[in-house]
Design a protein around this motif. Structure first.
Motif, mmCIF file in Angstrom:
data_model
loop_
_atom_site.group_PDB
_atom_site.id
_atom_site.type_symbol
_atom_site.label_atom_id
_atom_site.label_comp_id
_atom_site.label_asym_id
_atom_site.label_seq_id
_atom_site.Cartn_x
_atom_site.Cartn_y
_atom_site.Cartn_z
ATOM 1 N N ALA A 3 -6.382 -3.740 -37.502
ATOM 2 C CA ALA A 3 -7.059 -4.776 -38.291
ATOM 3 C C ALA A 3 -8.022 -5.574 -37.418
ATOM 4 O O ALA A 3 -9.153 -5.885 -37.833
ATOM 5 C CB ALA A 3 -6.024 -5.703 -38.922
ATOM 6 N N ILE A 4 -7.609 -5.895 -36.212
ATOM 7 C CA ILE A 4 -8.463 -6.661 -35.302
ATOM 8 C C ILE A 4 -9.681 -5.837 -34.895
ATOM 9 O O ILE A 4 -10.801 -6.356 -34.819
ATOM 10 C CB ILE A 4 -7.654 -7.111 -34.064
ATOM 11 C CG1 ILE A 4 -6.618 -8.178 -34.481
ATOM 12 C CG2 ILE A 4 -8.571 -7.652 -32.973
ATOM 13 C CD1 ILE A 4 -5.599 -8.489 -33.411
ATOM 14 N N MET A 5 -9.476 -4.539 -34.650
ATOM 15 C CA MET A 5 -10.596 -3.668 -34.277
ATOM 16 C C MET A 5 -11.628 -3.593 -35.409
ATOM 17 O O MET A 5 -12.833 -3.731 -35.180
ATOM 18 C CB MET A 5 -10.085 -2.267 -33.952
ATOM 19 C CG MET A 5 -11.187 -1.296 -33.529
ATOM 20 S SD MET A 5 -10.618 0.418 -33.477
ATOM 21 C CE MET A 5 -10.509 0.792 -35.244
ATOM 22 N N LEU A 6 -11.146 -3.403 -36.646
ATOM 23 C CA LEU A 6 -12.055 -3.320 -37.793
ATOM 24 C C LEU A 6 -12.756 -4.657 -38.028
ATOM 25 O O LEU A 6 -13.938 -4.701 -38.380
ATOM 26 C CB LEU A 6 -11.278 -2.899 -39.040
ATOM 27 C CG LEU A 6 -10.733 -1.465 -39.028
ATOM 28 C CD1 LEU A 6 -9.813 -1.231 -40.224
ATOM 29 C CD2 LEU A 6 -11.871 -0.447 -39.035
ATOM 30 N N ALA A 7 -12.023 -5.753 -37.809
ATOM 31 C CA ALA A 7 -12.627 -7.079 -37.971
ATOM 32 C C ALA A 7 -13.702 -7.305 -36.909
ATOM 33 O O ALA A 7 -14.765 -7.869 -37.197
ATOM 34 C CB ALA A 7 -11.558 -8.155 -37.866
ATOM 35 N N TYR A 8 -13.432 -6.838 -35.697
ATOM 36 C CA TYR A 8 -14.420 -6.985 -34.626
ATOM 37 C C TYR A 8 -15.708 -6.236 -34.977
ATOM 38 O O TYR A 8 -16.823 -6.747 -34.760
ATOM 39 C CB TYR A 8 -13.850 -6.463 -33.312
ATOM 40 C CG TYR A 8 -14.849 -6.437 -32.176
ATOM 41 C CD1 TYR A 8 -15.177 -7.602 -31.494
ATOM 42 C CD2 TYR A 8 -15.486 -5.249 -31.815
ATOM 43 C CE1 TYR A 8 -16.113 -7.584 -30.466
ATOM 44 C CE2 TYR A 8 -16.424 -5.218 -30.797
ATOM 45 C CZ TYR A 8 -16.730 -6.401 -30.124
ATOM 46 O OH TYR A 8 -17.661 -6.380 -29.128
ATOM 47 N N GLU A 9 -15.560 -5.041 -35.515
ATOM 48 C CA GLU A 9 -16.747 -4.267 -35.909
ATOM 49 C C GLU A 9 -17.544 -5.000 -36.987
ATOM 50 O O GLU A 9 -18.776 -5.039 -36.941
ATOM 51 C CB GLU A 9 -16.320 -2.882 -36.398
ATOM 52 C CG GLU A 9 -15.752 -1.991 -35.299
ATOM 53 C CD GLU A 9 -15.193 -0.678 -35.841
ATOM 54 O OE1 GLU A 9 -15.227 -0.482 -37.084
ATOM 55 O OE2 GLU A 9 -14.734 0.159 -35.031
ATOM 56 N N ALA A 10 -16.830 -5.592 -37.951
ATOM 57 C CA ALA A 10 -17.509 -6.310 -39.033
ATOM 58 C C ALA A 10 -18.197 -7.564 -38.515
ATOM 59 O O ALA A 10 -19.344 -7.860 -38.898
ATOM 60 C CB ALA A 10 -16.502 -6.679 -40.118
ATOM 61 N N VAL A 11 -17.534 -8.300 -37.631
ATOM 62 C CA VAL A 11 -18.119 -9.523 -37.073
ATOM 63 C C VAL A 11 -19.348 -9.189 -36.230
ATOM 64 O O VAL A 11 -20.383 -9.867 -36.304
ATOM 65 C CB VAL A 11 -17.078 -10.287 -36.215
ATOM 66 C CG1 VAL A 11 -17.741 -11.439 -35.461
ATOM 67 C CG2 VAL A 11 -15.957 -10.823 -37.095
ATOM 68 N N SER A 12 -19.247 -8.137 -35.436
ATOM 69 C CA SER A 12 -20.382 -7.738 -34.586
ATOM 70 C C SER A 12 -21.588 -7.334 -35.416
ATOM 71 O O SER A 12 -22.734 -7.611 -35.057
ATOM 72 C CB SER A 12 -19.961 -6.573 -33.676
ATOM 73 O OG SER A 12 -18.907 -6.947 -32.817
ATOM 74 N N GLU A 13 -21.324 -6.696 -36.556
ATOM 75 C CA GLU A 13 -22.417 -6.273 -37.425
ATOM 76 C C GLU A 13 -23.068 -7.453 -38.135
ATOM 77 O O GLU A 13 -24.295 -7.539 -38.226
ATOM 78 C CB GLU A 13 -21.886 -5.285 -38.465
ATOM 79 C CG GLU A 13 -22.965 -4.745 -39.402
ATOM 80 C CD GLU A 13 -22.406 -3.790 -40.438
ATOM 81 O OE1 GLU A 13 -23.079 -3.591 -41.469
ATOM 82 O OE2 GLU A 13 -21.308 -3.244 -40.228
ATOM 83 N N LYS A 14 -22.247 -8.397 -38.604
ATOM 84 C CA LYS A 14 -22.774 -9.511 -39.379
ATOM 85 C C LYS A 14 -23.297 -10.650 -38.495
ATOM 86 O O LYS A 14 -24.178 -11.400 -38.900
ATOM 87 C CB LYS A 14 -21.693 -10.056 -40.324
ATOM 88 C CG LYS A 14 -21.399 -9.132 -41.498
ATOM 89 C CD LYS A 14 -20.357 -9.750 -42.432
ATOM 90 C CE LYS A 14 -20.169 -8.892 -43.678
ATOM 91 N NZ LYS A 14 -21.346 -8.878 -44.541
ATOM 92 N N SER A 15 -22.715 -10.810 -37.299
ATOM 93 C CA SER A 15 -23.098 -11.922 -36.428
ATOM 94 C C SER A 15 -23.343 -11.443 -35.004
ATOM 95 O O SER A 15 -22.626 -11.814 -34.066
ATOM 96 C CB SER A 15 -22.014 -12.997 -36.448
ATOM 97 O OG SER A 15 -21.750 -13.434 -37.748
ATOM 98 N N PRO A 16 -24.362 -10.626 -34.792
ATOM 99 C CA PRO A 16 -24.612 -10.085 -33.441
ATOM 100 C C PRO A 16 -25.026 -11.155 -32.436
ATOM 101 O O PRO A 16 -24.963 -10.914 -31.225
ATOM 102 C CB PRO A 16 -25.751 -9.081 -33.682
ATOM 103 C CG PRO A 16 -26.414 -9.541 -34.946
ATOM 104 C CD PRO A 16 -25.335 -10.137 -35.779
ATOM 105 N N HIS A 17 -25.442 -12.341 -32.920
ATOM 106 C CA HIS A 17 -25.883 -13.408 -32.026
ATOM 107 C C HIS A 17 -24.718 -14.103 -31.325
ATOM 108 O O HIS A 17 -24.923 -14.816 -30.330
ATOM 109 C CB HIS A 17 -26.658 -14.467 -32.823
ATOM 110 C CG HIS A 17 -25.858 -15.089 -33.921
ATOM 111 N ND1 HIS A 17 -25.626 -14.447 -35.119
ATOM 112 C CD2 HIS A 17 -25.206 -16.287 -33.999
ATOM 113 C CE1 HIS A 17 -24.886 -15.232 -35.902
ATOM 114 N NE2 HIS A 17 -24.624 -16.341 -35.249
#
Length: 648
Positions: free
Chosen positions: A470-484
């Motif tokens: 779950a943390i890995m998938l959340a990290y991917e989503a956060v990186s995609e939506k908030s790359p800054h």
């Protein structure tokens, strides 16, 4: 005016108005009640009292309702705008400006305590939950127990009860004995980097599987030449094939450990006797056996604590099952039960006649079981004198009842009969109020697509693995939506989003229903998930931050948009939902409510400007509304043990 429960304030005013309008007719009604309407055009609350009175007065319900409304004096009403007679019902409409002021100011003032209505009758409550067998890691099925128990404790504490959480360490009995036996046979030690609970789980699965194969082969051999045994032999061979497939899987995971235990079992002429010696030795407190078993259990429980800490679960007490055996509590309970007319010996075992207890004391209704439902006898001790789990649980429950007014046992539905037998044993020992004081909080299983979990065969998905995923998938989503965002910030957000997603998935489904665990739903940012609700909270915080000012002159009359009124009503209802969730022990009500608030707020954000409102009064009123959403989501998420983030 500030209120912990705005909904109740409005409802009380409606009831007072209704009582006044009924006058002497109120004596004809047993109890006045109000229910929520389903459509806003019919107001917020309605009464069906007209239908009860119509039957008594021999009049049409519509005429009775007309008369009630006509007699109603609204001149002193603070929150009721009007009352209407609609098809025989009496409908109450809110004075939204006044009610908005009450609700939004209450949320702002009370903030972290808003909605947590304290009970007038606080109890001492023990919530025993998780209590996983120390024969392997906590898997996602047991995790549902842990999350539900933790949510119940959070809710009941917020309600004002004195709540203590307990973990019952099941260190007595067959499962731990099998681990101890398998460990004693193996020359292989746990490799570096492998967690203790995972290693113990592998030892348990290998030993159990090999013992199962040995037993099946023995049964097949004994039936081989017997006439008429073909059907049973076919079933046994199918079982043997299944066990052999499991053995192959386990061997592939650690061939050296597998071979070591296999050779040890083959050297042992009677493995079953060896396991029984461990069980008996541990119950009797044999130092050598105690040392071996305790070392295993300590290692496993230490790993449990690490896993549970990750998901935000801690306990007030860790209770060792063996302590109640060694201090004589179990023996005393058995002897007291032996002295009742319901205990007898059957083939050397001491059993309790559950059916007779129920019939003699007419307990079926109190136990909530049907007339045709039969409860089997409870075996208290085996022929060799060793005790069973439920017997030991009798002593443990007596200990809990001496320390609490109520004991809530979070245990799966499959233990329903054992929990009834437990209550029956307590009843005939003089704890007649145990029928009410001991609560079996039952729950259904967790299912993962394409997998059937079985600890004995080493087939399960650990809670740690689920959280990592779950943390890995959340990290991917956060990186995609908030790359800054910085790497550290993305990791931090992914951690609380992933853990929150798992908790919500396990708590949001009613306990009587099976959880179908699917990743696309668990981490759905669009609906009904922890990330969806967390994102709504973060959005509310961001709006307040961007507003930059404390609302000073809110014009509550300007909150006339459909979604604004819906949000005000939802925020006001939070205390009602909270009370209901506590009384019914249903964390899922909090989860459903939070999802509805988040859903409505997202629609509002897309439809109505807040910071660019046409005037200061409108802006301030809308900012207070946004703040009330923040408060409500924050407090709802806290009950579920989920972080309410300021940024996503």
């Amino acid at each position: 005016m500030i209120s912990q429960n705005p909904f109740s304030v409005f409802k009380t005013e409606c009831l007072q108005l209704l009582q006044g309008a009924l006058g002497d007719m109120a004596q004809l009604v047993e109890q006045l009640r109000l229910d929520e309407t389903r459509r806003p055009e019919f107001g917020e609350l309605y009464s069906s009292v007209s239908f009860d009175l119509a039957r008594r007065l021999q009049k049409e319900p519509a005429r009775v309702a007309d008369g009630i409304v006509k007699n109603m004096d609204l001149s002193t009403a603070a929150y009721v705008e009007e009352a209407k007679s609609v098809a025989g019902y009496v409908n109450f409409h809110l004075n939204y400006p006044a009610f908005s002021a009450l609700t939004l100011r209450s949320a702002a003032e009370l903030d972290g305590s808003y909605g947590y209505v304290r009970t007038e009758s606080p109890l001492r409550i023990i919530v025993e939950h998780t209590s996983a067998n120390p024969s392997g890691p906590i898997h996602v099925g047991t995790a549902r127990n842990a999350v539900l128990g933790d949510c119940l404790a959070r809710m009941l504490r917020a309600r004002g009860h004195d709540v203590k959480t307990h973990f019952y360490i099941n260190d007595v009995g067959r499962q731990v004995a099998i681990v101890a036996y398998g460990s004693s046979l193996s020359r292989v030690r746990r490799p570096r980097g492998v967690r203790a609970d995972e290693w113990i789980g592998l030892v348990y699965a290998i030993t159990s599987t090999l013992l199962g194969i040995r037993e099946l082969k023995s049964q097949i051999e004994s039936l081989r030449d017997k006439p008429g045994a073909e059907l049973k032999l076919s079933k046994l061979r199918d079982d043997l094939y299944s066990y052999a497939a499991t053995a192959s899987e386990l061997q592939s995971r650690n061939g050296e450990l597998f071979q070591s235990i296999l050779e040890g079992i083959e050297r042992d002429e009677d493995p079953e006797s060896s396991i029984l010696r461990i069980i008996r030795g541990y119950e009797k407190g044999c130092e050598e056996t105690k040392e071996a078993v305790r070392r295993i259990v300590d290692d496993c429980v230490g790993a449990f604590k690490q896993t549970l800490d990750r998901i935000g679960i801690r306990f007030d007490s860790w209770d060792w099952e063996s302590s109640f055996v060694w201090d004589g509590s179990v023996r005393d309970a058995v002897e007291r039960l032996r002295g009742t007319p319901y205990a007898s010996e059957e083939e050397g075992a001491l059993v309790l006649d559950s059916r007779a207890v129920i019939e003699d004391h007419s307990l079926k209704e109190g136990l909530g079981i049907g007339e045709r439902y039969e409860i089997p006898k409870l075996t208290l001790t085996r022929a060799d004198g060793t005790t069973l789990y439920t017997t030991r649980d009798v002593a443990y429950t007596i200990w809990k009842l001496e320390r609490a007014d109520k004991a809530i046992n979070v245990i799966g539905f499959d233990q329903s009969i054992a929990q009834i037998q437990l209550k029956l044993a307590l009843y005939i020992l003089g704890y007649e109020d145990a029928l009410d004081r001991v609560v079996h909080y039952a729950y259904e299983l967790v299912k993962l697509p394409g997998m059937k979990m079985a600890r004995r065969r080493g087939r399960y998905v650990t809670l740690d693995h689920v959280m990592d995923q779950a943390i890995m998938l959340a990290y991917e989503a956060v990186s995609e939506k908030s790359p800054h965002l910085s790497e550290d910030e993305r990791r931090r957000i992914a951690d609380f989003v992933g853990v929150g997603a798992v908790r919500y998935a396990l708590a949001s489904v009613d306990p009587v229903k099976t959880v179908e665990f699917a990743w696309d739903r668990v981490l759905d940012l669009e609906q009904n998930s922890a990330p969806f609700i967390q994102y709504a909270h973060a959005r509310a915080v961001n709006i307040m931050r961007r507003g930059g000012v404390e609302p000073r002159n809110p014009d509550f009359s300007s909150l006339d948009h459909r979604l604004e009124r819906k949000l005000v009503w939802l925020v006001a209802r939070f205390p009602k939902v909270f009370i209901q969730a506590c009384e019914e022990l249903r964390p899922s009500l909090i989860a459903d409510y939070a999802n509805t608030v988040a859903e409505t707020f997202n629609s509002y954000y897309a439809s109505v400007p807040v910071l660019k409102a046409k005037s200061e009064g409108v802006r301030d009123a809308r900012l207070m509304l946004v703040n009330s959403v923040r408060v409500t989501l924050q407090n709802a998420l806290r009950l579920l043990g989920i972080k309410a983030p300021e940024r996503m």
